[in-house]
Design a protein around this motif. Structure first.
Motif, PDB file in Angstrom:
ATOM      1  N   CYS A  55       0.858  -1.190   0.000  1.00 27.13           N
ATOM      2  CA  CYS A  55       0.000   0.000   0.000  1.00 27.13           C
ATOM      3  C   CYS A  55       0.898   1.246   0.000  1.00 27.13           C
ATOM      4  O   CYS A  55       1.841   1.336   0.800  1.00 27.13           O
ATOM      5  CB  CYS A  55      -0.905  -0.004   1.224  1.00 27.13           C
ATOM      6  SG  CYS A  55      -1.874  -1.520   1.371  1.00 27.13           S
ATOM      7  N   LEU A  56       0.584   2.187  -0.845  1.00 27.80           N
ATOM      8  CA  LEU A  56       1.521   3.294  -1.053  1.00 27.80           C
ATOM      9  C   LEU A  56       1.638   4.226   0.152  1.00 27.80           C
ATOM     10  O   LEU A  56       2.615   4.946   0.291  1.00 27.80           O
ATOM     11  CB  LEU A  56       1.107   4.106  -2.307  1.00 27.80           C
ATOM     12  CG  LEU A  56       1.589   3.489  -3.629  1.00 27.80           C
ATOM     13  CD1 LEU A  56       0.730   2.296  -4.027  1.00 27.80           C
ATOM     14  CD2 LEU A  56       1.578   4.534  -4.736  1.00 27.80           C
ATOM     15  N   TYR A  57       0.624   4.209   1.022  1.00 25.26           N
ATOM     16  CA  TYR A  57       0.604   5.135   2.157  1.00 25.26           C
ATOM     17  C   TYR A  57       1.252   4.575   3.413  1.00 25.26           C
ATOM     18  O   TYR A  57       1.552   5.308   4.341  1.00 25.26           O
ATOM     19  CB  TYR A  57      -0.861   5.522   2.484  1.00 25.26           C
ATOM     20  CG  TYR A  57      -1.815   4.332   2.523  1.00 25.26           C
ATOM     21  CD1 TYR A  57      -1.948   3.553   3.665  1.00 25.26           C
ATOM     22  CD2 TYR A  57      -2.561   3.986   1.402  1.00 25.26           C
ATOM     23  CE1 TYR A  57      -2.804   2.465   3.694  1.00 25.26           C
ATOM     24  CE2 TYR A  57      -3.433   2.902   1.421  1.00 25.26           C
ATOM     25  CZ  TYR A  57      -3.543   2.135   2.563  1.00 25.26           C
ATOM     26  OH  TYR A  57      -4.379   1.054   2.590  1.00 25.26           O
ATOM     27  N   CYS A  58       1.459   3.263   3.471  1.00 26.28           N
ATOM     28  CA  CYS A  58       1.708   2.616   4.770  1.00 26.28           C
ATOM     29  C   CYS A  58       3.181   2.289   4.988  1.00 26.28           C
ATOM     30  O   CYS A  58       3.835   1.692   4.123  1.00 26.28           O
ATOM     31  CB  CYS A  58       0.868   1.337   4.847  1.00 26.28           C
ATOM     32  SG  CYS A  58       1.023   0.509   6.447  1.00 26.28           S
TER      33      CYS A  58
ATOM     34  N   SER B 157      -6.286  11.446   2.646  1.00 25.21           N
ATOM     35  CA  SER B 157      -5.323  10.588   1.941  1.00 25.21           C
ATOM     36  C   SER B 157      -5.033  11.226   0.575  1.00 25.21           C
ATOM     37  O   SER B 157      -5.865  11.975   0.047  1.00 25.21           O
ATOM     38  CB  SER B 157      -5.874   9.172   1.790  1.00 25.21           C
ATOM     39  OG  SER B 157      -7.057   9.190   1.034  1.00 25.21           O
ATOM     40  N   PRO B 158      -3.851  10.956   0.016  1.00 28.69           N
ATOM     41  CA  PRO B 158      -3.496  11.592  -1.249  1.00 28.69           C
ATOM     42  C   PRO B 158      -4.576  11.379  -2.315  1.00 28.69           C
ATOM     43  O   PRO B 158      -5.150  10.288  -2.407  1.00 28.69           O
ATOM     44  CB  PRO B 158      -2.191  10.877  -1.619  1.00 28.69           C
ATOM     45  CG  PRO B 158      -1.582  10.548  -0.294  1.00 28.69           C
ATOM     46  CD  PRO B 158      -2.748  10.160   0.574  1.00 28.69           C
TER      47      PRO B 158
ATOM     48  N   PHE C  83      -4.780  10.848   7.471  1.00 28.12           N
ATOM     49  CA  PHE C  83      -3.586  10.305   6.817  1.00 28.12           C
ATOM     50  C   PHE C  83      -2.384  11.094   7.322  1.00 28.12           C
ATOM     51  O   PHE C  83      -2.456  12.325   7.457  1.00 28.12           O
ATOM     52  CB  PHE C  83      -3.714  10.467   5.295  1.00 28.12           C
ATOM     53  CG  PHE C  83      -2.386  10.402   4.592  1.00 28.12           C
ATOM     54  CD1 PHE C  83      -1.731   9.184   4.438  1.00 28.12           C
ATOM     55  CD2 PHE C  83      -1.765  11.549   4.123  1.00 28.12           C
ATOM     56  CE1 PHE C  83      -0.481   9.114   3.816  1.00 28.12           C
ATOM     57  CE2 PHE C  83      -0.517  11.492   3.499  1.00 28.12           C
ATOM     58  CZ  PHE C  83       0.119  10.270   3.345  1.00 28.12           C
ATOM     59  N   ILE C  84      -1.303  10.378   7.639  1.00 25.82           N
ATOM     60  CA  ILE C  84      -0.056  11.048   8.034  1.00 25.82           C
ATOM     61  C   ILE C  84       1.061  10.419   7.188  1.00 25.82           C
ATOM     62  O   ILE C  84       1.166   9.190   7.144  1.00 25.82           O
ATOM     63  CB  ILE C  84       0.242  10.852   9.544  1.00 25.82           C
ATOM     64  CG1 ILE C  84      -0.937  11.339  10.397  1.00 25.82           C
ATOM     65  CG2 ILE C  84       1.523  11.582   9.941  1.00 25.82           C
ATOM     66  CD1 ILE C  84      -0.771  11.127  11.898  1.00 25.82           C
ATOM     67  N   PRO C  85       1.867  11.223   6.492  1.00 24.00           N
ATOM     68  CA  PRO C  85       2.862  10.623   5.615  1.00 24.00           C
ATOM     69  C   PRO C  85       3.950   9.860   6.368  1.00 24.00           C
ATOM     70  O   PRO C  85       4.259  10.186   7.517  1.00 24.00           O
ATOM     71  CB  PRO C  85       3.464  11.829   4.876  1.00 24.00           C
ATOM     72  CG  PRO C  85       3.003  13.035   5.588  1.00 24.00           C
ATOM     73  CD  PRO C  85       1.836  12.691   6.435  1.00 24.00           C
TER      74      PRO C  85
ATOM     75  N   PRO D 126       6.117   6.112  -0.971  1.00 30.31           N
ATOM     76  CA  PRO D 126       6.022   7.046  -2.106  1.00 30.31           C
ATOM     77  C   PRO D 126       5.237   8.317  -1.756  1.00 30.31           C
ATOM     78  O   PRO D 126       5.311   9.303  -2.467  1.00 30.31           O
ATOM     79  CB  PRO D 126       5.257   6.240  -3.167  1.00 30.31           C
ATOM     80  CG  PRO D 126       5.400   4.814  -2.762  1.00 30.31           C
ATOM     81  CD  PRO D 126       5.549   4.793  -1.283  1.00 30.31           C
ATOM     82  N   PHE D 127       4.499   8.289  -0.661  1.00 32.11           N
ATOM     83  CA  PHE D 127       3.717   9.460  -0.271  1.00 32.11           C
ATOM     84  C   PHE D 127       4.418  10.323   0.786  1.00 32.11           C
ATOM     85  O   PHE D 127       3.784  11.138   1.464  1.00 32.11           O
ATOM     86  CB  PHE D 127       2.339   9.028   0.275  1.00 32.11           C
ATOM     87  CG  PHE D 127       1.415   8.450  -0.763  1.00 32.11           C
ATOM     88  CD1 PHE D 127       1.582   8.703  -2.118  1.00 32.11           C
ATOM     89  CD2 PHE D 127       0.336   7.642  -0.378  1.00 32.11           C
ATOM     90  CE1 PHE D 127       0.715   8.168  -3.079  1.00 32.11           C
ATOM     91  CE2 PHE D 127      -0.536   7.105  -1.324  1.00 32.11           C
ATOM     92  CZ  PHE D 127      -0.350   7.367  -2.678  1.00 32.11           C
ATOM     93  N   ALA D 128       5.742  10.144   0.899  1.00 30.00           N
ATOM     94  CA  ALA D 128       6.511  10.851   1.950  1.00 30.00           C
ATOM     95  C   ALA D 128       6.265  12.365   1.927  1.00 30.00           C
ATOM     96  O   ALA D 128       6.188  13.002   2.975  1.00 30.00           O
ATOM     97  CB  ALA D 128       7.998  10.569   1.781  1.00 30.00           C
TER      98      ALA D 128
END
Ligand code: SAM
Length: 340
Positions: free
Chosen positions: A70-73, A208-209, A236-238, A243-245
């Protein structure tokens, strides 16, 4: 009467709105007075069902190994900087024992989708916890499984399952998840959990993005159809190793507003004031409770591994966030007239 007040009245009465009405409540142009009215009505709805009592759930982060990307996790498979761990069943039982002594009667077993877990091993763990603590509830939050596995966990005594759908919009879902994951599969899981009689929880990350207000409206409509027993809503917290840093975090303002809308939609649902809210701001947890949340989930995992369950940067895992800090937590929520 203003349009916003009419909409809040309607939500309180019919527990459901049209897409256009949800959009008005989510609009950034709501005045401070309208926002406060929504919050106060949601808190009054929570007070009517739960009073100022907050439910305690003991959160056990059983593994940070995850097959998904998952791109956020921060637990994503591709994060090679993370020291991975999997707690043994004996260690998990020990944590439940100390949690039980501290007064917890719900254990929430959360973790990544660890390929080493089999449905039988999870079921056997649930069985051991339920036979040692028959008066405690076991909540699982271990991601997506085949229907038969959910069946086995339930037979073993699992009472509840938390699986956020994350977003109900297919295009948005595919921007947050790798190609091999699908919204359809997640929704299949949630349908099965409901059908098997679990108390079922779902939810989203706020901000979230690529999330738009229209997506949140779709989420609310989906939740109205699902009628979840629990709803997990956090900003959401980066995380720096994803990839969502560089993406911006969700806001406390929108998160608490959504908690209020959901409280009015579901007066009896268990809605936690999440760690992510507490991470963003010192008073974040109380802001969640004041907006209508009724659950807090202190961490009862072994202290040594807490830093490794890093979903996002600077995740709170000590003090009032943890089992050793129950007194601090009581003081913190007591400042706003809550108790557990
Ligand atoms: N693997 C299980 C699942 O996906 O449901 C449970 C563990 S998963 C880490 C738990 C929740 O953490 C997810 O549902 C997601 O909403 C939240 N989460 C992950 N990364 C996050 C982030 N960067 N900011 C806020 N919440 C996050």
């Amino acid at each position: 009467m203003s349009r916003v007040i009419e909409i809040i009245d309607k939500l309180e009465k019919s527990r459901c709105l049209s897409p256009g009405e949800y959009t008005v409540l989510l609009s950034p142009s709501l005045t401070a007075a309208e926002e406060e009215m929504l919050r106060a009505r949601a808190r009054a709805a929570a007070d009517a069902v739960f009073g100022r009592k907050v439910k305690l759930r003991g959160l056990l982060e059983v593994t940070n190994v995850c097959r998904n990307d998952c791109l956020y996790c921060g637990l994503r498979r591709d994060n090679r900087q993370l020291r991975r761990y999997t707690l043994s069943h004996d260690v998990i039982l020990d944590c439940c024992r100390s949690g039980y002594r501290a007064g917890f009667r719900t254990f929430v077993l959360q973790g990544g989708e660890n390929p080493a877990y089999t449905a039988e091993s999870v079921a056997s763990l649930v069985g051991r916890i339920k036979s040692e603590f028959p008066d405690a509830a076991v909540t699982l939050s271990l991601g997506e499984w085949p229907d038969e596995a959910y069946h086995l966990f339930r037979e073993a005594g699992a009472d509840r399952y938390l699986l956020r759908h994350e977003t109900h919009n297919g295009e948005h879902y595919s921007r947050l998840h790798p190609q091999e994951m699908s919204l359809a599969n997640r929704l299949r899981c949630l349908d099965t959990l409901k059908r098997l009689g679990y108390e079922t929880g779902t939810g989203i990350m706020v901000g979230s993005p690529y999330q738009r207000v229209a997506h949140i409206v779709e989420d609310l409509e989906y939740m109205h159809r699902l009628q979840p027993d629990m709803i997990g809503i956090g900003p959401f917290i980066p995380h720096s190793a994803t990839p969502f840093a560089a993406m911006s975090p969700g806001t406390i303002r929108l998160t608490t507003r959504l908690i209020s809308i959901l409280r009015l939609m579901f007066p009896h649902a268990n809605i936690p004031s999440t760690t992510a809210l507490a991470t963003l701001e010192g008073e974040g947890r109380n802001r969640g409770l004041l907006a209508g949340a009724n659950v807090v989930m202190p961490n009862i995992s072994p202290v040594e591994i807490r830093g490794c369950y890093s979903l996002y940067d600077n995740k709170a895992a000590s003090g009032a966030e943890a089992v050793e800090g129950l007194r601090l937590l009581a003081e913190e929520i007591g400042r706003e007239g809550f108790e557990f």
